[in-house]
Design a protein around this motif. Structure first.
Motif, PDB file in Angstrom:
ATOM      1  N   SER A  67       0.808  -1.218   0.000  1.00 36.01           N
ATOM      2  CA  SER A  67       0.000   0.000   0.000  1.00 36.01           C
ATOM      3  C   SER A  67       0.841   1.268   0.000  1.00 36.01           C
ATOM      4  O   SER A  67       1.342   1.701   1.037  1.00 36.01           O
ATOM      5  CB  SER A  67      -0.938   0.006   1.215  1.00 36.01           C
ATOM      6  N   THR A  68       0.993   1.867  -1.173  1.00 35.50           N
ATOM      7  CA  THR A  68       1.369   3.271  -1.269  1.00 35.50           C
ATOM      8  C   THR A  68       0.101   4.011  -1.668  1.00 35.50           C
ATOM      9  O   THR A  68      -0.908   3.375  -2.012  1.00 35.50           O
ATOM     10  CB  THR A  68       2.457   3.510  -2.322  1.00 35.50           C
ATOM     11  N   PHE A  69       0.108   5.341  -1.610  1.00 35.67           N
ATOM     12  CA  PHE A  69      -1.111   6.038  -1.980  1.00 35.67           C
ATOM     13  C   PHE A  69      -1.403   5.829  -3.461  1.00 35.67           C
ATOM     14  O   PHE A  69      -0.596   6.168  -4.330  1.00 35.67           O
ATOM     15  CB  PHE A  69      -1.026   7.542  -1.685  1.00 35.67           C
ATOM     16  N   ALA A 105      -5.288   8.938  15.450  1.00 36.37           N
ATOM     17  CA  ALA A 105      -4.976   9.473  14.120  1.00 36.37           C
ATOM     18  C   ALA A 105      -3.575   9.112  13.667  1.00 36.37           C
ATOM     19  O   ALA A 105      -3.244   9.320  12.496  1.00 36.37           O
ATOM     20  CB  ALA A 105      -5.156  10.993  14.105  1.00 36.37           C
ATOM     21  N   ARG A 106      -2.753   8.573  14.559  1.00 36.82           N
ATOM     22  CA  ARG A 106      -1.417   8.115  14.130  1.00 36.82           C
ATOM     23  C   ARG A 106      -1.514   6.994  13.105  1.00 36.82           C
ATOM     24  O   ARG A 106      -0.560   6.734  12.369  1.00 36.82           O
ATOM     25  CB  ARG A 106      -0.603   7.659  15.338  1.00 36.82           C
ATOM     26  N   PHE A 107      -2.648   6.323  13.071  1.00 37.26           N
ATOM     27  CA  PHE A 107      -2.844   5.267  12.084  1.00 37.26           C
ATOM     28  C   PHE A 107      -3.545   5.784  10.822  1.00 37.26           C
ATOM     29  O   PHE A 107      -3.875   5.004   9.932  1.00 37.26           O
ATOM     30  CB  PHE A 107      -3.646   4.114  12.696  1.00 37.26           C
ATOM     31  N   GLY A 108      -3.750   7.102  10.760  1.00 31.52           N
ATOM     32  CA  GLY A 108      -4.393   7.695   9.591  1.00 31.52           C
ATOM     33  C   GLY A 108      -3.651   7.465   8.284  1.00 31.52           C
ATOM     34  O   GLY A 108      -4.267   7.064   7.286  1.00 31.52           O
ATOM     35  N   PRO A 109      -2.329   7.731   8.239  1.00 35.49           N
ATOM     36  CA  PRO A 109      -1.624   7.544   6.957  1.00 35.49           C
ATOM     37  C   PRO A 109      -1.746   6.132   6.397  1.00 35.49           C
ATOM     38  O   PRO A 109      -2.006   5.962   5.196  1.00 35.49           O
ATOM     39  CB  PRO A 109      -0.173   7.887   7.315  1.00 35.49           C
ATOM     40  N   SER A 110      -1.578   5.132   7.241  1.00 36.28           N
ATOM     41  CA  SER A 110      -1.684   3.756   6.739  1.00 36.28           C
ATOM     42  C   SER A 110      -3.111   3.444   6.325  1.00 36.28           C
ATOM     43  O   SER A 110      -3.342   2.754   5.318  1.00 36.28           O
ATOM     44  CB  SER A 110      -1.196   2.762   7.800  1.00 36.28           C
ATOM     45  N   GLY A 111      -4.102   3.968   7.070  1.00 38.38           N
ATOM     46  CA  GLY A 111      -5.490   3.740   6.705  1.00 38.38           C
ATOM     47  C   GLY A 111      -5.858   4.399   5.395  1.00 38.38           C
ATOM     48  O   GLY A 111      -6.565   3.809   4.555  1.00 38.38           O
ATOM     49  N   ILE A 112      -5.397   5.623   5.184  1.00 40.92           N
ATOM     50  CA  ILE A 112      -5.705   6.340   3.930  1.00 40.92           C
ATOM     51  C   ILE A 112      -5.062   5.627   2.744  1.00 40.92           C
ATOM     52  O   ILE A 112      -5.671   5.489   1.678  1.00 40.92           O
ATOM     53  CB  ILE A 112      -5.238   7.797   4.017  1.00 40.92           C
ATOM     54  N   ARG A 113      -3.837   5.178   2.923  1.00 37.58           N
ATOM     55  CA  ARG A 113      -3.184   4.445   1.825  1.00 37.58           C
ATOM     56  C   ARG A 113      -3.962   3.176   1.493  1.00 37.58           C
ATOM     57  O   ARG A 113      -4.142   2.843   0.316  1.00 37.58           O
ATOM     58  CB  ARG A 113      -1.742   4.117   2.201  1.00 37.58           C
ATOM     59  N   GLU A 114      -4.415   2.480   2.514  1.00 42.54           N
ATOM     60  CA  GLU A 114      -5.200   1.270   2.266  1.00 42.54           C
ATOM     61  C   GLU A 114      -6.509   1.619   1.552  1.00 42.54           C
ATOM     62  O   GLU A 114      -6.941   0.913   0.647  1.00 42.54           O
ATOM     63  CB  GLU A 114      -5.495   0.574   3.600  1.00 42.54           C
ATOM     64  N   GLY A 115      -7.125   2.725   1.965  1.00 45.09           N
ATOM     65  CA  GLY A 115      -8.374   3.148   1.335  1.00 45.09           C
ATOM     66  C   GLY A 115      -8.217   3.658  -0.085  1.00 45.09           C
ATOM     67  O   GLY A 115      -9.201   3.809  -0.804  1.00 45.09           O
ATOM     68  N   SER A 116      -6.976   3.928  -0.491  1.00 45.71           N
ATOM     69  CA  SER A 116      -6.729   4.474  -1.834  1.00 45.71           C
ATOM     70  C   SER A 116      -6.431   3.400  -2.869  1.00 45.71           C
ATOM     71  O   SER A 116      -6.182   3.723  -4.037  1.00 45.71           O
ATOM     72  CB  SER A 116      -5.533   5.440  -1.781  1.00 45.71           C
TER      73      SER A 116
END
Length: 393
Positions: A67-69, A105-116
């Motif tokens: 998972s990258t963006f 929210a520290r897990f936001g970046p990994s979650g957003i990448r997964e969602g992308s």
């Protein structure tokens, strides 16, 4: 009886050895493979293993891969020998030390990448494919920082953002923003906006017009929390207070959109206006409509000819029925389609950076509603960045 079993095991082992040698011999003489790899122990004759031909499929499913963006190539942007250039850089800032309500929210970046993961193609509303254009976009991964000291962490976020923005310009695009890359930051809580704006101000040499999508003002004075506590000086409720005081934002052409939370004090609005911000409330959608809100934003921003615009999107600007995964949810927010429409209306402005913050995946539904939305908002903004660059070339 025991002797019979022993002799049977010995016989079986011998047959296995013979079969293995036969198999090795067959592989040695096979012509069905293109590569031969010798396999041997320290005192053994090499045995040749023939590697089969691999048929590769050019299509990779959206749900596959690391998972990258939006499946962007990963680049180690902070390595001194990473001399590759780029036009758009995605970075993660998994910082949530400044949260006042629900952490995560520290897990936001990994979650957003997964969602992308499903995002990879043509934007039919803006008529552009941001992944097949003049712009080279990369995912730089997450900023490494000290997770126990807020001021040290913020200094590290600022220095890494500055490093990203100081990359040499691509030869064919050096005239666009003086070659400064566009920065997309995945939060983290809203505190990260302050160090990122410090980096943006230094890179561009002037204050930035900030459009702040949020249900909260984020200009509350530090003393509201605890004037005696050093750690209360910086938190997710006051990055724009400090940004204004430090001259990072434009006075009069920066604004909040979607405000609807209760206030700490009746003087909060007066202080906010004195800091140079204008406000569009969530309830204004009943009187102005989405087109009216869009026009009001552009009226405050002024002409797009010389404006440098930064979008800071707190995911709680969206109603929690559609984006539950956030630290401080407030009912009565925008719908997802309204938010995407308002964003796209900013096409034509020079958006030099953006962030999506306060995504806390632990509070999401199993359907990943919030992380999908966060990724979509970034996709819309990236499309506008690319479309703007197309016009300037």
């Amino acid at each position: 009886m025991i002797a019979f079993i022993f002799n049977s095991l010995v016989l079986s082992g011998s047959l296995a050895v013979v079969a293995a040698h036969a198999g090795h011999d067959h592989l040695h003489h096979s012509n069905d493979a293109i590569g031969q790899i010798p396999l041997s122990g320290p005192n053994e004759m090499p045995v040749i293993f023939n590697r089969p031909i691999l048929e590769k499929d050019g299509y990779i499913p959206s749900f596959a891969g690391i998972s990258t963006f939006a499946h962007l190539p990963y680049l180690q942007c902070w390595e001194e020998d990473a001399n590759e250039d780029y036009d758009i850089a995605v970075i993660g800032a998994p910082y949530d030390i400044g949260v006042t309500f629900r952490t995560g929210a520290r897990f936001g970046p990994s979650g957003i990448r997964e969602g992308s993961k499903r995002i990879k193609g043509y934007n039919n509303e803006l008529h552009v494919n941001p992944f097949k254009s003049w712009a080279k976009a990369v995912d730089c991964g997450d900023i490494p920082f000290e997770p126990f000291d807020s001021e040290q962490a913020m200094a590290q976020i600022e220095s890494h953002a500055k490093y990203i923005l100081s990359r040499p310009a691509r030869p064919t695009h050096s005239k666009l923003n003086n070659g400064i890359p566009r920065l997309i930051t995945l939060g983290g809580d809203h505190t990260i906006l302050l160090p990122v704006l410090r980096a943006m101000r230094e890179a561009h040499g002037r204050p930035i017009s900030v459009i702040h999508f949020d249900s909260h003002l984020d200009t509350w004075a530090p003393e509201i929390y605890n004037v005696k506590a050093k750690g209360s000086k910086y938190n997710h409720g006051n990055p724009l207070y400090h940004a204004s005081k430090e001259g990072l934002t434009t006075n009069g052409t920066s604004l909040h959109v979607g405000i609807r939370s209760s206030l700490y004090d009746k003087d909060d609005i007066a202080r906010d206006e004195a800091l140079g911000y204008r406000m569009i409330k969530a309830n204004d959608i009943f009187t102005l409509g989405v087109d009216g809100i869009s026009e009001r934003i552009k009226e405050i921003l002024g002409s797009p000819d010389d404006a440098l615009v930064y979008l800071s999107i707190d995911i709680d600007v969206i109603d929690p029925s559609m984006a539950p995964a956030t630290g401080t949810p407030e009912t009565g927010g925008f719908l997802t389609r309204e938010m995407r429409y308002i964003l796209r209306s900013l096409y034509g402005y020079n958006i030099v950076g953006m962030d999506v913050v306060e995504v806390a995946p632990a509070y999401d539904t199993q359907a990943q509603l919030t992380t999908f939305l966060a990724a979509d908002l970034i996709y819309e903004t990236m499309s506008m960045m690319v479309k703007y660059g197309e016009q300037k070339h």
